[in-house]
Design a protein around this motif. Structure first.
Motif, PDB file in Angstrom:
ATOM      1  N   GLY A 145       0.822  -1.197   0.000  1.00 17.08           N
ATOM      2  CA  GLY A 145       0.000   0.000   0.000  1.00 17.08           C
ATOM      3  C   GLY A 145       0.857   1.248   0.000  1.00 17.08           C
ATOM      4  O   GLY A 145       1.983   1.259   0.510  1.00 17.08           O
ATOM      5  N   LEU A 146       0.334   2.313  -0.583  1.00 13.82           N
ATOM      6  CA  LEU A 146       1.052   3.584  -0.643  1.00 13.82           C
ATOM      7  C   LEU A 146       0.922   4.327   0.679  1.00 13.82           C
ATOM      8  O   LEU A 146      -0.093   4.216   1.374  1.00 13.82           O
ATOM      9  N   VAL A 147       1.955   5.087   1.021  1.00 16.25           N
ATOM     10  CA  VAL A 147       1.994   5.838   2.274  1.00 16.25           C
ATOM     11  C   VAL A 147       2.044   7.324   1.954  1.00 16.25           C
ATOM     12  O   VAL A 147       2.979   7.790   1.306  1.00 16.25           O
ATOM     13  N   ASP A 148       1.022   8.059   2.400  1.00 15.03           N
ATOM     14  CA  ASP A 148       0.997   9.512   2.233  1.00 15.03           C
ATOM     15  C   ASP A 148       1.379  10.131   3.572  1.00 15.03           C
ATOM     16  O   ASP A 148       0.592  10.163   4.505  1.00 15.03           O
ATOM     17  N   SER A 149       2.602  10.629   3.653  1.00 18.73           N
ATOM     18  CA  SER A 149       3.123  11.109   4.933  1.00 18.73           C
ATOM     19  C   SER A 149       2.779  12.572   5.210  1.00 18.73           C
ATOM     20  O   SER A 149       3.189  13.115   6.240  1.00 18.73           O
ATOM     21  N   HIS A 150       1.977  13.206   4.305  1.00 22.12           N
ATOM     22  CA  HIS A 150       1.586  14.602   4.553  1.00 22.12           C
ATOM     23  C   HIS A 150       0.391  14.969   3.694  1.00 22.12           C
ATOM     24  O   HIS A 150       0.507  15.153   2.482  1.00 22.12           O
ATOM     25  N   ILE A 151      -0.783  15.130   4.346  1.00 20.10           N
ATOM     26  CA  ILE A 151      -2.001  15.444   3.609  1.00 20.10           C
ATOM     27  C   ILE A 151      -2.952  16.228   4.509  1.00 20.10           C
ATOM     28  O   ILE A 151      -3.068  15.931   5.700  1.00 20.10           O
ATOM     29  N   HIS A 152      -3.610  17.246   3.939  1.00 19.50           N
ATOM     30  CA  HIS A 152      -4.538  18.100   4.690  1.00 19.50           C
ATOM     31  C   HIS A 152      -5.971  17.737   4.318  1.00 19.50           C
ATOM     32  O   HIS A 152      -6.482  18.171   3.271  1.00 19.50           O
ATOM     33  N   ALA A 153      -6.651  16.989   5.172  1.00 21.48           N
ATOM     34  CA  ALA A 153      -8.012  16.540   4.851  1.00 21.48           C
ATOM     35  C   ALA A 153      -9.004  17.688   4.647  1.00 21.48           C
ATOM     36  O   ALA A 153      -9.843  17.618   3.744  1.00 21.48           O
ATOM     37  N   PRO A 154      -8.971  18.781   5.448  1.00 18.29           N
ATOM     38  CA  PRO A 154      -9.964  19.839   5.246  1.00 18.29           C
ATOM     39  C   PRO A 154      -9.719  20.704   4.021  1.00 18.29           C
ATOM     40  O   PRO A 154     -10.530  21.579   3.714  1.00 18.29           O
ATOM     41  N   GLN A 155      -8.632  20.453   3.311  1.00 21.10           N
ATOM     42  CA  GLN A 155      -8.376  21.214   2.087  1.00 21.10           C
ATOM     43  C   GLN A 155      -8.920  20.523   0.838  1.00 21.10           C
ATOM     44  O   GLN A 155      -8.767  21.028  -0.277  1.00 21.10           O
ATOM     45  N   PHE A 156      -9.587  19.368   1.009  1.00 18.33           N
ATOM     46  CA  PHE A 156     -10.058  18.619  -0.156  1.00 18.33           C
ATOM     47  C   PHE A 156     -11.008  19.405  -1.060  1.00 18.33           C
ATOM     48  O   PHE A 156     -10.977  19.224  -2.282  1.00 18.33           O
ATOM     49  N   PRO A 157     -11.868  20.295  -0.523  1.00 19.84           N
ATOM     50  CA  PRO A 157     -12.706  21.077  -1.437  1.00 19.84           C
ATOM     51  C   PRO A 157     -11.904  21.936  -2.401  1.00 19.84           C
ATOM     52  O   PRO A 157     -12.418  22.344  -3.458  1.00 19.84           O
ATOM     53  N   ASN A 158     -10.654  22.225  -2.090  1.00 22.99           N
ATOM     54  CA  ASN A 158      -9.812  23.080  -2.929  1.00 22.99           C
ATOM     55  C   ASN A 158      -8.897  22.295  -3.865  1.00 22.99           C
ATOM     56  O   ASN A 158      -8.106  22.907  -4.588  1.00 22.99           O
ATOM     57  N   ASN A 159      -8.988  20.981  -3.871  1.00 25.14           N
ATOM     58  CA  ASN A 159      -8.102  20.214  -4.753  1.00 25.14           C
ATOM     59  C   ASN A 159      -8.318  20.614  -6.212  1.00 25.14           C
ATOM     60  O   ASN A 159      -9.439  20.583  -6.723  1.00 25.14           O
ATOM     61  N   GLY A 160      -7.241  21.012  -6.864  1.00 25.21           N
ATOM     62  CA  GLY A 160      -7.308  21.345  -8.279  1.00 25.21           C
ATOM     63  C   GLY A 160      -7.780  22.750  -8.582  1.00 25.21           C
ATOM     64  O   GLY A 160      -8.029  23.079  -9.747  1.00 25.21           O
ATOM     65  N   ILE A 161      -7.888  23.592  -7.552  1.00 22.95           N
ATOM     66  CA  ILE A 161      -8.254  25.000  -7.793  1.00 22.95           C
ATOM     67  C   ILE A 161      -7.351  25.912  -6.953  1.00 22.95           C
ATOM     68  O   ILE A 161      -6.675  25.461  -6.036  1.00 22.95           O
ATOM     69  N   HIS A 162      -7.346  27.191  -7.291  1.00 25.64           N
ATOM     70  CA  HIS A 162      -6.671  28.213  -6.478  1.00 25.64           C
ATOM     71  C   HIS A 162      -5.177  27.936  -6.269  1.00 25.64           C
ATOM     72  O   HIS A 162      -4.685  27.928  -5.154  1.00 25.64           O
ATOM     73  N   LEU A 163      -4.456  27.746  -7.367  1.00 20.81           N
ATOM     74  CA  LEU A 163      -3.014  27.520  -7.255  1.00 20.81           C
ATOM     75  C   LEU A 163      -2.238  28.623  -7.971  1.00 20.81           C
ATOM     76  O   LEU A 163      -1.209  28.377  -8.590  1.00 20.81           O
ATOM     77  N   ASP A 164      -2.760  29.854  -7.857  1.00 19.46           N
ATOM     78  CA  ASP A 164      -2.154  30.974  -8.569  1.00 19.46           C
ATOM     79  C   ASP A 164      -1.255  31.830  -7.681  1.00 19.46           C
ATOM     80  O   ASP A 164      -0.649  32.787  -8.153  1.00 19.46           O
ATOM     81  N   LEU A 165      -1.173  31.500  -6.382  1.00 19.32           N
ATOM     82  CA  LEU A 165      -0.404  32.326  -5.452  1.00 19.32           C
ATOM     83  C   LEU A 165       0.689  31.502  -4.780  1.00 19.32           C
ATOM     84  O   LEU A 165       0.550  30.290  -4.621  1.00 19.32           O
ATOM     85  N   PRO A 166       1.769  32.147  -4.327  1.00 24.57           N
ATOM     86  CA  PRO A 166       2.780  31.444  -3.537  1.00 24.57           C
ATOM     87  C   PRO A 166       2.244  31.105  -2.145  1.00 24.57           C
ATOM     88  O   PRO A 166       1.195  31.602  -1.721  1.00 24.57           O
ATOM     89  N   LEU A 167       2.983  30.289  -1.423  1.00 23.62           N
ATOM     90  CA  LEU A 167       2.536  29.666  -0.176  1.00 23.62           C
ATOM     91  C   LEU A 167       1.820  30.601   0.791  1.00 23.62           C
ATOM     92  O   LEU A 167       0.668  30.362   1.163  1.00 23.62           O
ATOM     93  N   LEU A 168       2.487  31.642   1.257  1.00 20.99           N
ATOM     94  CA  LEU A 168       1.934  32.441   2.348  1.00 20.99           C
ATOM     95  C   LEU A 168       0.669  33.169   1.932  1.00 20.99           C
ATOM     96  O   LEU A 168      -0.300  33.253   2.708  1.00 20.99           O
ATOM     97  N   GLU A 169       0.632  33.700   0.715  1.00 18.83           N
ATOM     98  CA  GLU A 169      -0.568  34.364   0.220  1.00 18.83           C
ATOM     99  C   GLU A 169      -1.683  33.352  -0.043  1.00 18.83           C
ATOM    100  O   GLU A 169      -2.866  33.629   0.188  1.00 18.83           O
ATOM    101  N   TRP A 170      -1.304  32.179  -0.514  1.00 18.67           N
ATOM    102  CA  TRP A 170      -2.268  31.090  -0.764  1.00 18.67           C
ATOM    103  C   TRP A 170      -2.970  30.679   0.530  1.00 18.67           C
ATOM    104  O   TRP A 170      -4.192  30.492   0.554  1.00 18.67           O
ATOM    105  N   LEU A 171      -2.210  30.589   1.615  1.00 24.83           N
ATOM    106  CA  LEU A 171      -2.812  30.255   2.906  1.00 24.83           C
ATOM    107  C   LEU A 171      -3.859  31.276   3.309  1.00 24.83           C
ATOM    108  O   LEU A 171      -4.989  30.928   3.688  1.00 24.83           O
ATOM    109  N   GLN A 172      -3.499  32.544   3.253  1.00 20.34           N
ATOM    110  CA  GLN A 172      -4.386  33.601   3.721  1.00 20.34           C
ATOM    111  C   GLN A 172      -5.633  33.758   2.845  1.00 20.34           C
ATOM    112  O   GLN A 172      -6.736  33.975   3.343  1.00 20.34           O
ATOM    113  N   ASN A 173      -5.464  33.633   1.533  1.00 18.40           N
ATOM    114  CA  ASN A 173      -6.567  33.913   0.611  1.00 18.40           C
ATOM    115  C   ASN A 173      -7.507  32.738   0.375  1.00 18.40           C
ATOM    116  O   ASN A 173      -8.712  32.943   0.168  1.00 18.40           O
TER     117      ASN A 173
END
Length: 451
Positions: free
Chosen positions: A81-109
């Motif tokens: 089985g595959l092991v995912d050692s880092h995943i954010h479950a509450p971010q699933f609604p955003n999978n595949g969207i909103h990837l236009d900003l760098p890390l810190l701005e992405w978090l806030q916005n």
């Protein structure tokens, strides 16, 4: 590899036996293909691995019949089985969207506002059920989940993981500063109390599969006193720990300003008691040599998240450097900073990122086989589970995927001249959940497309 346990010869009622091709990783070999083998599973653990010619002898020894045996076809194989050692479950609604900003701005916005919605328990239940289903169908048998800041919602995540039979670490996120007013803990005492409540709740589930993990979001959102209290809680309850480290240069510079008395970013966690052999730090793109030594010396593992690092333009992690220094490295999807919930995507992107770095430096890149090891045994080591999962060694728990390279709707083509190795390579580069017919965790079938 071939081996047997010291089981007696009495009837084994729940024995499950597979004949055919196995592929896994060992310390010595990043990808070992074992054809014409027989593997037996009893009480969720691997009882034997032997040449297929031994089937009749094993039937006599373990008193099983043909009814216990599943014969894999030439298009099928078993892998860990595959092991995912880092995943954010509450971010699933955003999978595949909103990837236009760098890390810190992405978090806030985008990210903090989405996670803040998990105060609504009905919403949390709906999202988490979809998230765990998706991750399991993608072949991830073990995941290290960040929940949200909300105690009750993160309990729900733990319950859903347990109901669906996945192996997981689940953490209630801790954060007090540099985050929205409506999405932060109000005091160090509240943070510590709710974290301890969560730890005790997960332990009360009495599941060998679901464990709590202490989860400071990252140093910029956690004052020194909060980090120290969380380190004390982890020590008190012998818990795993997860956070983020040296993800982007802007983040690293920010930590230097926030923690002026610390030697470096890694030292912030180290002095708080948060770097242990049960700690996993995500990213580690910008570790300097002192930090590499500190991470290595503490036994802390690294979750390499190449999709996220590229998507948020955080940087390109030189995994070869970390492995050469003796660090434990696994793979993470880092949804939704990474747009795919599949570790197969992380496996592929780890190879491509390494090749990109190699093209610029002429250094040796990660091979597909090495990335396969990171996705399985490497992740198990990062999560301090290598004695239980990660490959098909006798007495390890049977966390496995039954792959069919000619499954209905398969996204790639197989030709008569393809070797077993080539079929496996095609799956690793091009396969998806349509090729994953069955998923097993501790011997239990948790996904079955053949039913």
């Amino acid at each position: 590899m071939d081996g047997h346990s010291n089981s007696n010869s009495s009837a084994v009622e729940d024995m499950k036996v597979y004949t055919g091709t196995l592929v896994h990783a060992t310390e010595e070999n990043p990808m070992l293909i074992l054809e014409d083998k027989v593997l037996g599973v009893c009480h969720g653990k691997i009882e034997f691995v032997a040449p297929a010619t031994e089937v009749e002898n094993l039937k006599a020894k373990y008193n099983f019949s043909d009814a216990n045996v599943t014969a894999l076809t030439s298009s099928q194989f078993l892998m860990p089985g595959l092991v995912d050692s880092h995943i954010h479950a509450p971010q699933f609604p955003n999978n595949g969207i909103h990837l236009d900003l760098p890390l810190l701005e992405w978090l806030q916005n985008y990210t903090f506002p989405t996670e803040a919605r998990f105060c609504d328990l009905k919403y949390a239940r709906a999202v988490y059920a979809k998230a765990v289903d998706r991750v399991l169908r993608s072949g991830t048998t073990t995941a290290s989940y960040f929940g949200s800041m909300h105690l009750e919602a993160t309990k729900i995540l733990s319950n859903i993981v347990l109901e669906k039979g996945q192996r997981a670490f689940v953490g209630k996120v801790n954060m007090m500063v540099n985050c929205p007013e409506d999405y932060r803990e109000l005091s160090v005492d509240e943070s510590a109390k709710e974290t301890e409540d969560f730890i005790l709740y997960v332990k009360s589930l009495n599941s060998p599969l679901v464990q709590p993990i202490v989860t400071p979001r990252f140093a910029p959102t956690c004052p020194k006193e909060q980090l120290e209290r969380l380190g004390q809680l982890a020590a008190k309850h012998d818990c795993h720990i997860q956070s983020h480290l040296c993800e982007s240069q802007a983040e690293k510079a920010w930590v230097k300003d926030l923690f002026a008395g610390s030697k470096n970013y890694a030292d912030v966690y180290h002095t708080a008691g948060l770097l242990t052999n049960k700690t996993v730090m995500a990213h580690c793109v910008w570790l300097d040599d002192e930090e590499v030594a500190l991470v290595k010396g503490s036994g802390t593992g690294v979750s390499h998240c190449p999709n996220s690092n590229m998507s948020l333009r955080s940087g390109m992690c030189n995994v070869r450097r970390l492995l050469k220094a003796g660090l434990k490295v696994g793979l993470g999807t880092d949804c939704s900073g990474g747009f795919s919930p599949s570790i197969l995507n992380a496996l592929r992107m780890a190879v491509l990122m390494s090749k990109g770095l190699s093209a610029m430096s002429n250094a040796k890149h990660l091979t597909l086989e090495e990335s396969f090891r990171l996705a399985t045994l490497g992740g198990a080591k990062v999560l301090h589970l290598e004695d239980r999962i990660g490959n098909f060694e006798v007495k390890k728990e049977f966390d496995a995927l039954l792959i069919d390279v000619e499954a209905k709707g398969t996204p790639f083509d197989i030709f008569p001249e393809d070797t077993t190795e080539e079929k496996i390579q095609k799956f690793l580069y091009n396969g998806d959940d349509r090729n994953i017919l069955q998923v097993f965790v501790a011997g239990q079938k948790v996904v079955d497309q053949m039913a």
